[in-house]
Design a protein around this motif. Structure first.
Motif: not given
Length: 90
Positions: A51-78
């Motif tokens: 939920f937090a990832l989707q919320l952040c992606a909707l804010r910037y860059p303004g899109r939803s995450l797609t199934p199977g999309e690889v999330i950068p480790m930096e974002v995951t840790r943050f």
């Protein structure tokens, strides 16, 4: 009708990829108290994380995450640090 590509792959990447530099993450992905309250209403750690990832992606860059999309480790840790979770909880 032919399909035209307006943006190059590099331009598309610059617009739509999740930011990984610290300044951009601090600016766009720092969660407010209201955000944390909504996120913590989710039951399991992986649901809170997603939920937090989707919320952040909707804010910037303004899109939803797609199934199977690889999330950068930096974002995951943050986000994990802010949520009190481990990166593996995703």
């Amino acid at each position: 009708m032919a399909h035209r590509t307006i943006l190059t792959e590099r331009q598309r990447s610059a617009l739509f990829d999740l930011p990984t530099d610290e300044t951009a993450m601090l600016r766009h992905y720092t969660l407010a108290d209201d955000d944390l309250e909504i996120i913590r209403a989710r039951r399991r750690p992986h649901n809170r994380f997603g939920f937090a990832l989707q919320l952040c992606a909707l804010r910037y860059p303004g899109r939803s995450l797609t199934p199977g999309e690889v999330i950068p480790m930096e974002v995951t840790r943050f986000l994990a640090a802010q949520l009190g979770l481990k990166s593996d909880d995703l």
